[in-house]
Scaffold this active site. Sequence first.
Site, mmCIF file in Angstrom:
data_model
loop_
_atom_site.group_PDB
_atom_site.id
_atom_site.type_symbol
_atom_site.label_atom_id
_atom_site.label_comp_id
_atom_site.label_asym_id
_atom_site.label_seq_id
_atom_site.Cartn_x
_atom_site.Cartn_y
_atom_site.Cartn_z
ATOM 1 N N ASP A 202 0.832 -1.202 0.000
ATOM 2 C CA ASP A 202 0.000 0.000 0.000
ATOM 3 C C ASP A 202 0.868 1.255 0.000
ATOM 4 O O ASP A 202 1.929 1.300 0.634
ATOM 5 C CB ASP A 202 -0.886 -0.009 1.250
ATOM 6 C CG ASP A 202 -1.727 1.239 1.365
ATOM 7 O OD1 ASP A 202 -2.665 1.391 0.559
ATOM 8 O OD2 ASP A 202 -1.436 2.076 2.251
ATOM 9 N N GLU A 228 1.407 -0.438 -5.049
ATOM 10 C CA GLU A 228 0.472 0.615 -5.432
ATOM 11 C C GLU A 228 1.267 1.914 -5.565
ATOM 12 O O GLU A 228 1.694 2.500 -4.570
ATOM 13 C CB GLU A 228 -0.621 0.784 -4.372
ATOM 14 C CG GLU A 228 -1.597 1.896 -4.714
ATOM 15 C CD GLU A 228 -2.289 2.499 -3.501
ATOM 16 O OE1 GLU A 228 -3.422 2.977 -3.660
ATOM 17 O OE2 GLU A 228 -1.685 2.507 -2.400
#
EC number: 3.2.1.1
Length: 446
Positions: A202, A228
């Site tokens: 993340d 990400e």
Amino acid sequence: MATGRRLSMILLLLLLGLASGDKILFQGFNWESWRQSGGWYNLLMGKVDDIVAAGVTHVWLPPPSHSVSTQGYMPGRLYDLDASRYGTSMELKSLISALHGKGIQAIADVVINHRCADYKDSRGIYCIFEGGTPDGRLDWGPHMICRDDTQFSDGTGNLDTGADFAAAPDIDHLNGVVQRELTDWLLWLKSDEVGFDAWRLDFARGYSPEVAKVYIEGTTPVGLAVAELWDSMAYGGDGKPEYNQDAHRQALVDWVDRVGGTASAGMVFDFTTKGIMNTAVEGELWRLIDQQGKAPGVIGWWPAKAVTFVDNHDTGSTQQMWPFPSDKVMQGYAYILTHPGNPCIFYDHFFDWGLKEQIAALVAVRQRNGVTATSSLKIMLHDADAYVAEIDGKVVMKIGSRYDVSSLIPPGFHLAAHGNGYAVWEKSAAAAAAAADHRTSSSASL
């Protein structure tokens, strides 16, 4: 319900797919999953057979730890899996075990850029961290925070190696204790005690690729580690993306290079392809080819390292930060499920939108014809209202409002899947094999 024989055949295909490097990811949650009565892990447990029947090889699960935010993206006590709003640690372990029993790997959503503290220090600032165990693991103080995060730090840490995250303390990933204890936590998540196989990183913009490399290499072997890295694209004066997005995809490719390239498990979500597709399906399908005749996203340059997707919990779901045009979603899946790259299916589209059968049919065509992340791509047409491509000389696909593209379909190809604005053809041999498999399954169920 699939028969036992059918499920056995599907499991064999999954194992063969994993061995060959072909991956079909599935995001197994959305932004509101934490609200599920009875727990999200338990709900997902009841859907494992549907997921495996669709040919999925990896399921991405939500952040597993205690978190200040209900969705899990403001983690605090990292070892505390019983404080998750998605369910208990035992429910999580049971779900992962069920996935493993079907040959599916479990991806943990790893949120390590930032972390929320349990206690205030003498200054009255929340910067005293509790790890979630009786011992001192992950029990940190303000010196574990980047010194340029002046809202929380005491000024003794290293400078941040990436983008700032304003809502919570930015962790100093150049600190040796931080690196060692986070690696130990990841290894614990990977151990038989929990059972995760792979990582989704993340907000990977928040720390350098060299830092990410520490955690990827420290947990090797790991099934994959997909980052990400969501940055803005280049936009023109009309508010639409510029045709050339090479700088955008170059940043993604550079990240892969810096974490170890081909030798690394590091991969990236192909946000370039996502952004181009969002606009292309609205009557601008000419965008789906670059100046060299290749796909315009990361899949045009390094498809083995690209995870393609239509939407996720941020871009779609209830957040709607960058949604795919809702009436064109199946065109998006027709593209990513036939093209090179590693496609990721979103829970909402598969279960909540009633698209399960259409998506599964596209995955079946992909797997039946041996299409993989590195398959060859020949773009045959790229007009405003029609895009046609041939993959590996075995599959031809079309998206767009134009109905008749029959002149482009090679001899010996037959329609294998179709729907609103899309169609997919495969060679007769594959179509015949699919029909035979269907007859065998039907006979077994009589």
